[in-house]
Design a protein around this motif. Structure first.
Motif, PDB file in Angstrom:
ATOM      1  N   MET A 185       0.847  -1.087   0.121  1.00 20.80           N
ATOM      2  CA  MET A 185      -0.043  -0.086  -0.051  1.00 20.80           C
ATOM      3  C   MET A 185       1.067   1.289   0.066  1.00 20.80           C
ATOM      4  N   VAL A 186       0.758   2.311  -0.689  1.00 22.40           N
ATOM      5  CA  VAL A 186       1.585   3.374  -1.125  1.00 22.40           C
ATOM      6  C   VAL A 186       0.647   4.527  -0.626  1.00 22.40           C
ATOM      7  N   LYS A 187       1.100   5.393   0.165  1.00 18.61           N
ATOM      8  CA  LYS A 187       0.690   6.692   0.579  1.00 18.61           C
ATOM      9  C   LYS A 187       1.176   7.699  -0.269  1.00 18.61           C
ATOM     10  N   HIS A 188       0.325   8.512  -0.793  1.00 12.97           N
ATOM     11  CA  HIS A 188       0.670   9.681  -1.811  1.00 12.97           C
ATOM     12  C   HIS A 188       0.230  11.131  -1.028  1.00 12.97           C
ATOM     13  N   TRP A 189       1.170  11.987  -1.285  1.00 12.88           N
ATOM     14  CA  TRP A 189       0.850  13.078  -1.018  1.00 12.88           C
ATOM     15  C   TRP A 189       1.529  14.183  -1.837  1.00 12.88           C
TER      16      TRP A 189
ATOM     17  N   LYS B 119       3.138  -3.991   3.052  1.00 11.24           N
ATOM     18  CA  LYS B 119       3.367  -4.937   2.006  1.00 11.24           C
ATOM     19  C   LYS B 119       2.582  -6.144   2.190  1.00 11.24           C
ATOM     20  N   TRP B 120       2.135  -6.818   1.495  1.00  7.57           N
ATOM     21  CA  TRP B 120       1.549  -8.033   1.533  1.00  7.57           C
ATOM     22  C   TRP B 120       2.016  -9.035   0.687  1.00  7.57           C
ATOM     23  N   PHE B 121       1.853 -10.297   0.950  1.00 10.30           N
ATOM     24  CA  PHE B 121       2.332 -11.440  -0.137  1.00 10.30           C
ATOM     25  C   PHE B 121       0.867 -11.933  -0.707  1.00 10.30           C
ATOM     26  N   LEU B 122       0.920 -12.079  -1.821  1.00  5.57           N
ATOM     27  CA  LEU B 122      -0.256 -12.527  -2.638  1.00  5.57           C
ATOM     28  C   LEU B 122      -0.634 -13.868  -2.251  1.00  5.57           C
TER      29      LEU B 122
ATOM     30  N   PRO C 296     -14.471   3.661  -6.312  1.00  7.68           N
ATOM     31  CA  PRO C 296     -12.859   3.225  -6.394  1.00  7.68           C
ATOM     32  C   PRO C 296     -12.469   2.455  -4.950  1.00  7.68           C
ATOM     33  N   TYR C 297     -13.884   2.146  -4.162  1.00 10.66           N
ATOM     34  CA  TYR C 297     -13.458   1.479  -2.995  1.00 10.66           C
ATOM     35  C   TYR C 297     -13.465   0.010  -3.086  1.00 10.66           C
ATOM     36  N   PHE C 298     -12.510  -0.774  -2.357  1.00 16.47           N
ATOM     37  CA  PHE C 298     -12.721  -2.320  -2.144  1.00 16.47           C
ATOM     38  C   PHE C 298     -12.039  -2.500  -0.882  1.00 16.47           C
ATOM     39  N   ASP C 299     -12.218  -3.912  -0.663  1.00 12.24           N
ATOM     40  CA  ASP C 299     -11.481  -4.410   0.574  1.00 12.24           C
ATOM     41  C   ASP C 299     -10.668  -5.685   0.206  1.00 12.24           C
ATOM     42  N   MET C 300      -9.535  -5.613   0.759  1.00 10.23           N
ATOM     43  CA  MET C 300      -8.682  -6.685   0.533  1.00 10.23           C
ATOM     44  C   MET C 300      -8.532  -7.483   1.728  1.00 10.23           C
ATOM     45  N   HIS C 301      -9.016  -8.820   1.735  1.00 16.94           N
ATOM     46  CA  HIS C 301      -8.906  -9.693   2.849  1.00 16.94           C
ATOM     47  C   HIS C 301      -7.826 -10.670   3.002  1.00 16.94           C
ATOM     48  N   PHE C 302      -6.905 -10.239   4.092  1.00 16.07           N
ATOM     49  CA  PHE C 302      -5.897 -11.134   4.393  1.00 16.07           C
ATOM     50  C   PHE C 302      -6.064 -11.615   5.854  1.00 16.07           C
ATOM     51  N   HIS C 303      -5.219 -11.701   6.779  1.00 16.35           N
ATOM     52  CA  HIS C 303      -5.583 -12.105   8.121  1.00 16.35           C
ATOM     53  C   HIS C 303      -6.516 -11.098   8.534  1.00 16.35           C
TER      54      HIS C 303
END
Length: 121
Positions: free
Chosen positions: A1-5, A18-21, A37-44
């Motif tokens: 995940m990248v933060k932009h400013w 960072k995550w592993f695929l 543009p919103y979505f959720d990524m489910h990891f642990h």
């Protein structure tokens, strides 16, 4: 995940996480019939993500799906996305799908306009 400013005229990016695929369990687009543009990524844990645009959200999901198919062949779910824009075998597929979709819609719209203006004798 990248933060932009932005600082003055300079744009800054910082890697926040960072995550592993292989750890990805599911991608939830939240609403398939809404342009957001919103979505959720489910990891642990579930991460709420905002993409730059809806097109970039779909591009990201297609990329993850292709990487998974190529390297992991793991079964993870992609839910609440329009399948038409996710699959490579759809009529909209190409290396630059988002541009191609717009081009085809414009082409069909211009054809309809031309046909509606033509006189039938």
């Amino acid at each position: 995940m990248v933060k932009h400013w932005r600082v003055d005229r300079e744009e800054k990016y910082e890697i926040v996480e960072k995550w592993f695929l292989k750890d990805l369990e599911m991608i939830d687009g939240k609403e398939a019939d809404t342009d957001n543009p919103y979505f959720d990524m489910h990891f642990h844990k579930v991460y709420n993500i905002e993409a730059y645009s809806c097109a970039s959200k779909y591009t990201f999901a297609r990329t993850l799906n292709k990487l998974n198919a190529t390297y992991l062949k793991k079964d993870f779910k992609i839910v609440n996305f329009d399948d038409t824009y996710l699959n490579d075998d759809s009529i909209w597929s190409s290396s630059n799908r988002d541009f191609l979709v717009v081009m085809r819609v414009c082409f069909y719209a211009s054809n309809l306009l031309c046909l509606s203006l033509c006189r039938l004798s």
